[in-house]
Write a protein that holds these residues in place. Structure first.
Motif, PDB file in Angstrom:
ATOM      1  N   UNK A  66    -134.208 -48.990 125.986  1.00  0.00           N
ATOM      2  CA  UNK A  66    -135.192 -49.845 125.947  1.00  0.00           C
ATOM      3  C   UNK A  66    -136.452 -49.169 124.831  1.00  0.00           C
ATOM      4  N   UNK A  67    -136.593 -49.735 123.646  1.00  0.00           N
ATOM      5  CA  UNK A  67    -137.325 -48.970 122.618  1.00  0.00           C
ATOM      6  C   UNK A  67    -138.655 -50.169 122.365  1.00  0.00           C
ATOM      7  N   UNK A  68    -139.760 -49.400 122.240  1.00  0.00           N
ATOM      8  CA  UNK A  68    -141.241 -49.839 122.131  1.00  0.00           C
ATOM      9  C   UNK A  68    -141.638 -49.391 120.842  1.00  0.00           C
ATOM     10  N   UNK A  69    -141.939 -49.848 119.848  1.00  0.00           N
ATOM     11  CA  UNK A  69    -142.516 -49.305 118.637  1.00  0.00           C
ATOM     12  C   UNK A  69    -143.986 -50.249 118.220  1.00  0.00           C
ATOM     13  N   UNK A  70    -144.690 -49.290 117.609  1.00  0.00           N
ATOM     14  CA  UNK A  70    -146.110 -49.938 117.168  1.00  0.00           C
ATOM     15  C   UNK A  70    -145.652 -51.025 116.062  1.00  0.00           C
ATOM     16  N   UNK A  71    -146.738 -52.108 115.891  1.00  0.00           N
ATOM     17  CA  UNK A  71    -146.193 -53.015 114.777  1.00  0.00           C
ATOM     18  C   UNK A  71    -147.539 -53.072 113.983  1.00  0.00           C
ATOM     19  N   UNK A  72    -147.355 -52.762 112.695  1.00  0.00           N
ATOM     20  CA  UNK A  72    -148.711 -53.014 112.005  1.00  0.00           C
ATOM     21  C   UNK A  72    -148.558 -54.479 111.418  1.00  0.00           C
ATOM     22  N   UNK A  73    -149.541 -54.640 110.122  1.00  0.00           N
ATOM     23  CA  UNK A  73    -149.643 -56.014 109.976  1.00  0.00           C
ATOM     24  C   UNK A  73    -148.357 -56.301 109.092  1.00  0.00           C
ATOM     25  N   UNK A  74    -147.859 -55.339 108.337  1.00  0.00           N
ATOM     26  CA  UNK A  74    -146.513 -55.939 107.785  1.00  0.00           C
ATOM     27  C   UNK A  74    -145.368 -55.881 108.540  1.00  0.00           C
ATOM     28  N   UNK A  75    -145.292 -55.282 109.627  1.00  0.00           N
ATOM     29  CA  UNK A  75    -144.218 -55.462 110.317  1.00  0.00           C
ATOM     30  C   UNK A  75    -144.365 -56.798 111.194  1.00  0.00           C
ATOM     31  N   UNK A  76    -145.526 -57.132 111.710  1.00  0.00           N
ATOM     32  CA  UNK A  76    -145.915 -58.394 112.284  1.00  0.00           C
ATOM     33  C   UNK A  76    -145.279 -59.673 111.369  1.00  0.00           C
ATOM     34  N   UNK A  77    -145.805 -59.511 109.983  1.00  0.00           N
ATOM     35  CA  UNK A  77    -145.545 -60.429 108.968  1.00  0.00           C
ATOM     36  C   UNK A  77    -144.000 -60.610 108.704  1.00  0.00           C
ATOM     37  N   UNK A  78    -143.117 -59.501 108.733  1.00  0.00           N
ATOM     38  CA  UNK A  78    -141.737 -59.303 108.426  1.00  0.00           C
ATOM     39  C   UNK A  78    -141.086 -60.161 109.899  1.00  0.00           C
ATOM     40  N   UNK A  79    -141.349 -59.710 110.848  1.00  0.00           N
ATOM     41  CA  UNK A  79    -140.807 -60.400 112.267  1.00  0.00           C
ATOM     42  C   UNK A  79    -141.101 -61.750 112.460  1.00  0.00           C
ATOM     43  N   UNK A  80    -142.394 -62.191 112.272  1.00  0.00           N
ATOM     44  CA  UNK A  80    -142.734 -63.524 112.547  1.00  0.00           C
ATOM     45  C   UNK A  80    -142.041 -64.383 111.578  1.00  0.00           C
ATOM     46  N   UNK A  81    -141.968 -63.948 110.187  1.00  0.00           N
ATOM     47  CA  UNK A  81    -141.545 -64.644 109.183  1.00  0.00           C
ATOM     48  C   UNK A  81    -139.790 -64.607 109.137  1.00  0.00           C
ATOM     49  N   UNK A  82    -139.221 -63.716 110.122  1.00  0.00           N
ATOM     50  CA  UNK A  82    -137.775 -63.914 110.421  1.00  0.00           C
ATOM     51  C   UNK A  82    -137.254 -64.562 111.645  1.00  0.00           C
ATOM     52  N   UNK A  83    -138.420 -65.181 112.345  1.00  0.00           N
ATOM     53  CA  UNK A  83    -138.086 -66.001 113.400  1.00  0.00           C
ATOM     54  C   UNK A  83    -137.826 -64.974 114.868  1.00  0.00           C
TER      55      UNK A  83
END
Length: 90
Positions: A66-83
């Protein structure tokens, strides 16, 4: 995510938009070192009230860690934009 510890959305050739369809994200496991691509359904994003409480998570398809990694603004943008499924915490 980009790099061995990050996530990045897979896209089309530079200068050309990606073809419509499912988005996949490149990821790496800090436990076993495996690199792989995950679809949006394999990732979870939690947006908290601070940088410390904003992260994404997934299960490594190789070692099942089980992997948990911090998400900065750019990662949040990529992930939310990708569904990617997103949970907002208070």
């Amino acid at each position: 995510m980009s790099g061995p510890r990050g996530v990045s959305a897979a896209a089309g050739p530079p200068g050309r938009p990606a073809a419509p369809g499912p988005v996949s994200f490149k990821a790496a496991c800090p436990e076993c070192g495996a690199r792989f691509e995950l679809d949006a359904g394999a990732l979870r994003l939690v947006i908290g009230g601070s940088r410390r409480t904003t992260f994404y998570s997934f299960t490594c398809p190789e070692c099942r860690a089980s992997v948990r990694k911090p998400a900065g603004e750019r990662i949040v943008e990529l992930l939310t934009g990708g569904g990617v499924s997103t949970l907002r915490s208070i």
